[in-house]
Motif scaffolding. Structure first.
Motif, PDB file in Angstrom:
ATOM      1  N   ALA A 164       0.835  -1.203   0.000  1.00 38.68           N
ATOM      2  CA  ALA A 164       0.000   0.000   0.000  1.00 38.68           C
ATOM      3  C   ALA A 164       0.877   1.263   0.000  1.00 38.68           C
ATOM      4  CB  ALA A 164      -0.913  -0.012   1.229  1.00 38.68           C
ATOM      5  N   LYS A 165       1.925   1.206   0.835  1.00 37.29           N
ATOM      6  CA  LYS A 165       2.816   2.357   0.934  1.00 37.29           C
ATOM      7  C   LYS A 165       3.513   2.620  -0.403  1.00 37.29           C
ATOM      8  CE  LYS A 165       4.811   2.533   5.145  1.00 37.29           C
ATOM      9  NZ  LYS A 165       5.858   2.025   6.070  1.00 37.29           N
ATOM     10  N   GLU A 167       2.643   1.566  -3.464  1.00 34.73           N
ATOM     11  CA  GLU A 167       1.713   1.981  -4.511  1.00 34.73           C
ATOM     12  C   GLU A 167       1.269   3.428  -4.285  1.00 34.73           C
ATOM     13  OE1 GLU A 167       0.725  -0.248  -7.267  1.00 34.73           O
ATOM     14  OE2 GLU A 167       2.598  -0.980  -6.400  1.00 34.73           O
ATOM     15  N   GLY A 168       1.106   3.754  -3.006  1.00 34.44           N
ATOM     16  CA  GLY A 168       0.690   5.120  -2.664  1.00 34.44           C
ATOM     17  C   GLY A 168       1.723   6.125  -3.119  1.00 34.44           C
ATOM     18  N   GLU A 169       3.012   5.779  -2.874  1.00 31.80           N
ATOM     19  CA  GLU A 169       4.084   6.686  -3.290  1.00 31.80           C
ATOM     20  C   GLU A 169       4.107   6.844  -4.804  1.00 31.80           C
ATOM     21  OE1 GLU A 169       7.602   4.991  -1.635  1.00 31.80           O
ATOM     22  OE2 GLU A 169       7.001   5.540   0.410  1.00 31.80           O
ATOM     23  N   ARG A 170       3.804   5.722  -5.461  1.00 35.92           N
ATOM     24  CA  ARG A 170       3.891   5.729  -6.922  1.00 35.92           C
ATOM     25  C   ARG A 170       2.755   6.554  -7.539  1.00 35.92           C
ATOM     26  NH1 ARG A 170       4.142   0.009  -9.519  1.00 35.92           N
ATOM     27  NH2 ARG A 170       3.360   0.524 -11.585  1.00 35.92           N
ATOM     28  N   TYR A 171       1.555   6.392  -6.975  1.00 33.79           N
ATOM     29  CA  TYR A 171       0.407   7.079  -7.571  1.00 33.79           C
ATOM     30  C   TYR A 171      -0.034   8.285  -6.751  1.00 33.79           C
ATOM     31  CZ  TYR A 171       0.137   2.850 -10.387  1.00 33.79           C
ATOM     32  OH  TYR A 171       0.433   1.841 -11.234  1.00 33.79           O
ATOM     33  N   GLY A 172       0.731   8.572  -5.682  1.00 25.49           N
ATOM     34  CA  GLY A 172       0.309   9.585  -4.707  1.00 25.49           C
ATOM     35  C   GLY A 172      -0.148  10.883  -5.336  1.00 25.49           C
ATOM     36  N   THR A 173       0.550  11.384  -6.337  1.00 29.52           N
ATOM     37  CA  THR A 173       0.215  12.680  -6.913  1.00 29.52           C
ATOM     38  C   THR A 173      -0.934  12.587  -7.904  1.00 29.52           C
ATOM     39  OG1 THR A 173       1.992  12.248  -8.448  1.00 29.52           O
ATOM     40  CG2 THR A 173       2.470  13.751  -6.630  1.00 29.52           C
TER      41      THR A 173
END
Lengths: 178, 368
Positions: A164-165, A167-173
């Motif tokens: 989750a972390k 993927e979140g960093e990858r798609y965060g923006t």
């Protein structure tokens, strides 16, 4: 009768048909189902072997401190059907051709194979973790760009959090709701 | 002739035979009402080796039952798990891939010819023809070596699993099997000739233990016992399963209905089985040998196959869990042993063992 006499003479000339065991090794093909053997390095502890074993000859249970699990094969209860080998997902269980299983009555409780497979500790939370043999991990993550040597050190919960972390960093923006 | 008989032999009396060692080492008890040395009436008492296997099957999961059914009987030990797997596959709608189908036929036919050779060998033993018995058992030993080499065991092949087979053949094993089967085929041709023409065998077995085609229909006889009386019934041809539809084979029949005809049917069938295996080896398709498993739903299913002794029938009732509610099987010997009182009517006491052996009774199957 004369028809059979021909065969009789032929058989007499051929000599004994039996193997001279124990003075010489008896006919033993490679595939002979002689004895069940576990390779603990490949064992996942999934327990499918215990599930399919018709004689309940396989025991598999965690120890009290949950530092690992013990794996026992009781040869005298084993029917040598090979179901454990057939269903084992990693090939950890094999049957060798050693059929010399005779033993004195006094040894009957020693006629077994015992292993202890230690749990790993999750690198994230320290929970006991069933080891994933490197060969299996390589197969599972063959098409993944991830560094699987790190992933296999995590328990399922920590793996979820890590994913989750990441993927979140990858798609965060871009995946920002609104 | 009758004045030569001793007074004792003229009297009527009751003779118990069994329960142990009647022909094979399986328990079956016969109470014979004799008139001199002629059998007038036969009473069969069964149930000496009841092991409660159907009840055990309802306490074990579907996978464990494959092995349990293999232990029902040693001589048809492949037919039981095979038919059981067919019943499970019928229920779950699992389609076995072609290679699996062929490999199943291969295992079944290797077992059939070994089983038939064993029975005709025991027949030679019962009539006191020990050297022939030894020779037949030695021919069967080639089949045993094939089984041990391919499957890893002489009797319990563990060839079947739900969805296909557990074993596979490589080119070396294919060649090994074909070579040895050709050896067996040569021996079988010789044996068929001996059993057909040997005066000692003929004198001892022809006209003994006769069942008529009418008896076959009335008693519902199956397998080689029925085929030896001219009834051309064979599940493999009548409702083909596995790869039997693709293979060519003859349904062997004889007309005599006696002990000799039954032995001839078995020997000729053993040769036919060798032919089926050689065909299957030649046509063996590639690809997967077992299907992916799906959930086994609640419901009922049946399956039937031709075991070495005749039609074998399985009934399965599942409730959606991994343990069957009920598993029931009907074995061929159950039908065939009802023919014994007919066959033994007015036979000589010395022929009783021979007649019992000629139906190839499988007591452990029947009483399970």
């Amino acid at each position: 009768m004369p028809r059979f006499l021909k065969i009789l003479v032929r058989n007499l000339l051929k000599g004994p048909a039996t193997d001279p065991f124990p003075f010489q090794e008896a006919f033993t093909p490679d595939r002979l189902r002689g004895r069940v053997v576990l390779n603990p390095d490949l064992c996942l502890g999934c327990g499918i072997c215990r599930h399919v074993c018709p004689g309940e000859a396989i025991r598999l249970e965690p120890d009290e401190g949950r530092t690992g699990y013990s794996f026992s094969i009781w040869h005298n209860t084993c029917a040598l059907c090979g179901s454990c080998r057939h269903f084992c997902p990693t090939g950890a269980i094999t049957l060798n051709a050693d059929w010399h299983g005779a033993h004195p009555q006094t040894d009957k409780y020693r006629h077994a194979e015992h292993h202890f497979v230690p749990y790993l500790r999750c690198a994230g939370c320290g929970a006991p973790l069933r080891p994933l043999p490197p060969g299996i991990a390589a197969r599972l993550y063959a098409h993944s760009p991830l560094d699987m040597t790190q992933v296999v050190k995590l328990c399922p919960d920590c793996r979820l959090t890590a994913t989750a972390k990441r993927e979140g960093e990858r798609y965060g923006t871009t995946a920002n709701p609104g | 002739m009758s004045d030569l008989l001793t007074p004792c032999a003229q009297k009527s009396f009751t003779l118990p035979i069994g329960p142990l060692h009647v022909a094979l080492e399986e328990p079956m008890y016969f109470k014979l009402d004799l008139d001199g040395e002629r059998v007038r009436q036969v009473e069969i008492t069964a149930g000496h080796v009841h092991r409660g296997m159907e009840s055990l099957a309802a306490k074990r999961n579907f996978f464990q039952n494959v092995v349990l059914t293999e232990r029902v009987c040693s001589l048809c030990s492949n037919s039981h798990p095979f038919t059981y797997c067919l019943a499970v596959e019928n229920l779950a709608g699992i389609a076995v891939p072609p290679r699996g189908q062929y490999l199943r036929v291969l295992a079944e036919e290797i077992k059939r010819s070994a089983s038939h050779l064993f029975n005709v060998g025991i027949m030679a033993h019962v009539i006191g023809y020990k050297s022939l018995f030894m020779h037949v058992m030695q021919v069967r030993e080639i089949m045993q070596d094939i089984k041990e080499t391919i499957f890893g065991n002489r009797m319990d092949l563990a060839a079947n699993c739900i969805g296909g087979v557990t074993y596979d053949l490589d080119s070396t094993l294919l060649e090994f099997t074909a070579d040895n089967l050709n050896r067996v085929a040569g021996h079988l041709a010789e044996l068929i000739d001996i059993y057909r023409h040997d005066p000692m065998i003929k004198a001892r077995t022809q006209g003994v233990g006769v069942v008529s085609p009418k008896d076959v229909a009335a008693l519902g006889l199956v397998g080689p016992v029925a085929r030896a009386a001219g009834a051309a019934m064979d599940v493999r041809r009548d409702s083909p399963y596995a790869a039997y539809g693709d293979l060519e084979f003859a349904v062997i029949t004889e007309e005599g209905g006696d002990v000799h005809s039954r032995a001839m049917v078995r020997l000729r069938e053993a040769r036919e089985s060798v032919g089926i295996v050689l065909q299957a080896l030649g046509k063996l398709p590639g690809g997967e040998r077992r299907a992916r498993l799906s959930a086994i739903p609640a419901g009922e299913a049946v399956a039937r196959t031709e075991a070495p002794r005749g039609e074998l029938f399985y009934y399965l009732h599942a409730d959606g869990s991994d343990v069957p509610l009920r598993l029931k099987w009907r074995v061929p010997s159950y039908l065939n042993w009802d023919a014994l009182p007919v066959m033994m009517k007015d036979c000589a006491v010395a022929d009783v063992t021979l007649i019992v052996n000629s139906i190839d009774p499988c007591v452990s199957c029947t009483e399970r």
